[in-house]
Design an enzyme around this catalytic site. Structure first.
Site, PDB file in Angstrom:
ATOM      1  N   HIS A 202      -2.881 -10.132  12.254  1.00  0.00           N
ATOM      2  CA  HIS A 202      -2.303  -8.888  11.721  1.00  0.00           C
ATOM      3  C   HIS A 202      -1.944  -8.023  12.940  1.00  0.00           C
ATOM      4  O   HIS A 202      -2.774  -7.825  13.839  1.00  0.00           O
ATOM      5  CB  HIS A 202      -3.301  -8.150  10.829  1.00  0.00           C
ATOM      6  CG  HIS A 202      -2.881  -6.741  10.539  1.00  0.00           C
ATOM      7  ND1 HIS A 202      -1.669  -6.447   9.951  1.00  0.00           N
ATOM      8  CD2 HIS A 202      -3.464  -5.538  10.813  1.00  0.00           C
ATOM      9  CE1 HIS A 202      -1.542  -5.134   9.857  1.00  0.00           C
ATOM     10  NE2 HIS A 202      -2.619  -4.560  10.362  1.00  0.00           N
TER      11      HIS A 202
ATOM     12  N   CYS B 233      -3.591  -3.667   4.502  1.00  0.00           N
ATOM     13  CA  CYS B 233      -2.662  -4.716   4.964  1.00  0.00           C
ATOM     14  C   CYS B 233      -3.068  -6.120   4.536  1.00  0.00           C
ATOM     15  O   CYS B 233      -2.222  -7.018   4.482  1.00  0.00           O
ATOM     16  CB  CYS B 233      -2.555  -4.692   6.483  1.00  0.00           C
ATOM     17  SG  CYS B 233      -2.057  -3.106   7.130  1.00  0.00           S
TER      18      CYS B 233
ATOM     19  N   GLU C 221       0.839  -1.186   0.000  1.00  0.00           N
ATOM     20  CA  GLU C 221       0.000   0.000   0.000  1.00  0.00           C
ATOM     21  C   GLU C 221       0.882   1.247   0.000  1.00  0.00           C
ATOM     22  O   GLU C 221       0.464   2.322   0.381  1.00  0.00           O
ATOM     23  CB  GLU C 221      -0.993  -0.004   1.155  1.00  0.00           C
ATOM     24  CG  GLU C 221      -0.405  -0.216   2.523  1.00  0.00           C
ATOM     25  CD  GLU C 221      -1.457  -0.057   3.607  1.00  0.00           C
ATOM     26  OE1 GLU C 221      -1.920   1.079   3.771  1.00  0.00           O
ATOM     27  OE2 GLU C 221      -1.788  -1.046   4.267  1.00  0.00           O
TER      28      GLU C 221
END
Ligand code: HMG
Length: 445
Positions: free
Chosen positions: A244, A120, A83
């Site tokens: 995550h 993500c 990203e």
């Protein structure tokens, strides 16, 4: 069905580090414990002057190919998740392939290349794409290089500044993988959210507090969805649960919710009932607020219980060891959590082959995905070959004034000049701009 998943991994951390307690906290006028205990972060990684998402991705991929004895002909796909891209048309995977072609005789002309974007979670989506390509039988015996590479910078002064990080994870995805095979079953929790986004801007617009609630809500949805196809998840069923990890404190919150969910209606809940009562059920309360209060009280009591603390220490805490030293790597973050867990098992001489881990990925905007992975027979050899902690130790430790200059260097609007702090050796470096405003790279021996 043939097992498909990750055969091997290499990691490249940005070569600079910022000590949050010693260097960052005093400048913010903050108690260092806010970072080390509250957020659970000790250091962040930053790219040196000659590093960016391409060099970090190419360096991780090159090490992976060399260690596995791969040539370009073995690679049928190069998928990059990021990203932090700087080009809205030409994918980062082409830049990385260009780097690798400088050091190999062959080329990647017959490899399918792309770039995945969904904050993500794109790293896990790229992994899914590569696995599906193999399962569909389109791979002609070749494997896929999946690379998650990000420079996770926030605007100076943003609350997210403490959670920054930079690095790349390169994964070699094949049939009969040595490290982990991915389950076909997966659960999703996805909704149109505006908690964290970068509408044509480098640094994110973030509603930090809301992003925490969105993470938890989507994660819960994904778990329920996963259970609908894989059956109910018990608290002891998986050796580890890598999440995550934007910062370890976020995982602490998610893990408590996951534990509460997985013990509901089980003997564990019954055993705890004598001390902290049974979990509140929605239909026992007249209104939402009373139910929320009861849940909050139950969670506060649950997190102090030795049963929960032991579960957390066994299944969750080992997934955080890399993250607390490097910060948020966005697309690479959950893949570092998996590696931390496997590294912990290796350090403790645990025989993990055949056991399962539950992998919980997340991306703002927002989507969570949960799937299971079965650890392969060759996991130990692969983990022993990793040198991530040595690389973390060898980073250059920045002063605050140096950190400010590094941030300016990687701020696309400033691109300030900066003398490198480290001397590149056996690696790809960024070395300037070409005639069409493309970034150029070369290999330094
Ligand atoms: P903040 O306002 O600076 O920090 O922002 P805080 O005041 O909320 O403190 C953080 C924690 O430290 C709190 O713990 C405090 O109590 C504690 P909690 O209550 O949450 O458990 N604390 C202390 N503990 C011990 N001793 C002390 C002390 N002082 C405070 N002295 C925030 C924190 C996370 C909002 C900020 O860093 C931020 O905006 N980060 C960026 C967004 C983010 O990471 N969100 C996470 C979920 S979204 C996600 O994961 C997606 C993402 O990776 C992007 C993507 O998908 O692409 C970000």
């Amino acid at each position: 069905m043939t097992a498909v998943g990750i055969d091997a991994v290499e990691v490249w951390t940005g070569k600079l580090s910022l000590d949050l307690a010693e260097t960052f906290a005093p400048e913010q006028g903050d108690d260092p414990a806010k970072y080390t205990k509250g957020l659970g972060l000790h250091e962040s990684s930053f790219p040196d002057a000659h590093e960016d998402i391409v060099t970090m991705g190419a360096n991780a991929a090159y090490r992976l190919m060399e260690r596995k004895g791969l040539t370009p002909d073995d690679v049928g796909r190069i998928d990059v998740a990021t990203e932090s891209a700087f080009d809205n048309s030409k994918p980062v995977s082409t830049y990385i392939a260009g780097c690798l072609e400088q050091v190999y005789d062959g080329d990647f002309h017959h490899a399918n290349k792309g770039e995945r974007k969904f904050a993500c979670i794109a790293g896990t989506q790229s992994l899914d794409d590569a696995c599906n390509w193999i399962r569909a039988g389109r791979h002609r015996g070749r494997g896929a290089l999946v690379i998650a590479s990000d420079t996770a910078l926030y605007e100076r002064g943003d609350a997210g500044e403490a959670t920054q990080g930079a690095g790349a994870v390169a994964m070699w995805v094949t049939e009969d993988p040595s490290l982990v095979a991915l389950s076909v079953e997966q659960g999703h929790g996805s909704a149109d959210e505006t908690d964290f986004l970068k509408p044509n801007q480098q640094f994110p617009s973030v509603d930090g507090k809301r992003s925490i609630q969105v993470y938890l809500a989507r994660m819960r949805e994904a778990l329920v969805d996963f259970e609908s196809v894989a059956g109910e998840v018990g608290p002891e069923e998986y050796a580890y649960a890598p999440f995550h990890t934007p910062y370890p404190g976020m995982v602490r919150k998610a893990a408590l919710l996951a534990y509460r969910h997985t013990i509901r209606g089980t003997d564990v809940e019954d055993d705890l009932a004598g001390d902290i009562g049974r979990q509140p059920r929605r239909d026992e309360y007249d209104d939402e607020a009373a139910f929320d209060d009861a849940i909050r009280d139950y969670m506060d009591a649950l997190k102090e219980r030795p049963e929960y603390r032991e579960w957390y220490a066994t299944h969750i805490d080992p997934t955080l060891a890399i993250s607390e030293r490097v910060g948020n790597w966005y697309t690479g973050s959950v893949h570092l959590a998996r590696l931390s867990a496997l590294h912990h098992a290796a350090e403790n001489d645990r025989d993990l082959a055949g056991e399962e881990v539950l992998v919980a990925s997340y991306g703002s905007g927002a989507q969570a995905e949960i799937h299971a992975e079965t650890v392969g027979e060759g996991w130990r050899e692969e983990i022993d070959a990793l040198s991530i902690f040595d690389r973390i130790e060898s980073r250059y430790d920045l002063t605050f004034a140096e950190y400010e200059r590094v941030h300016d260097r990687h701020n696309h609007a400033k691109q300030a000049e900066l003398e490198a702090f480290t001397t590149p050796e056996d690696e790809f470096i960024f070395d300037g701009w070409g005639g069409m405003n493309e970034r150029t790279y070369r290999y330094v021996e």
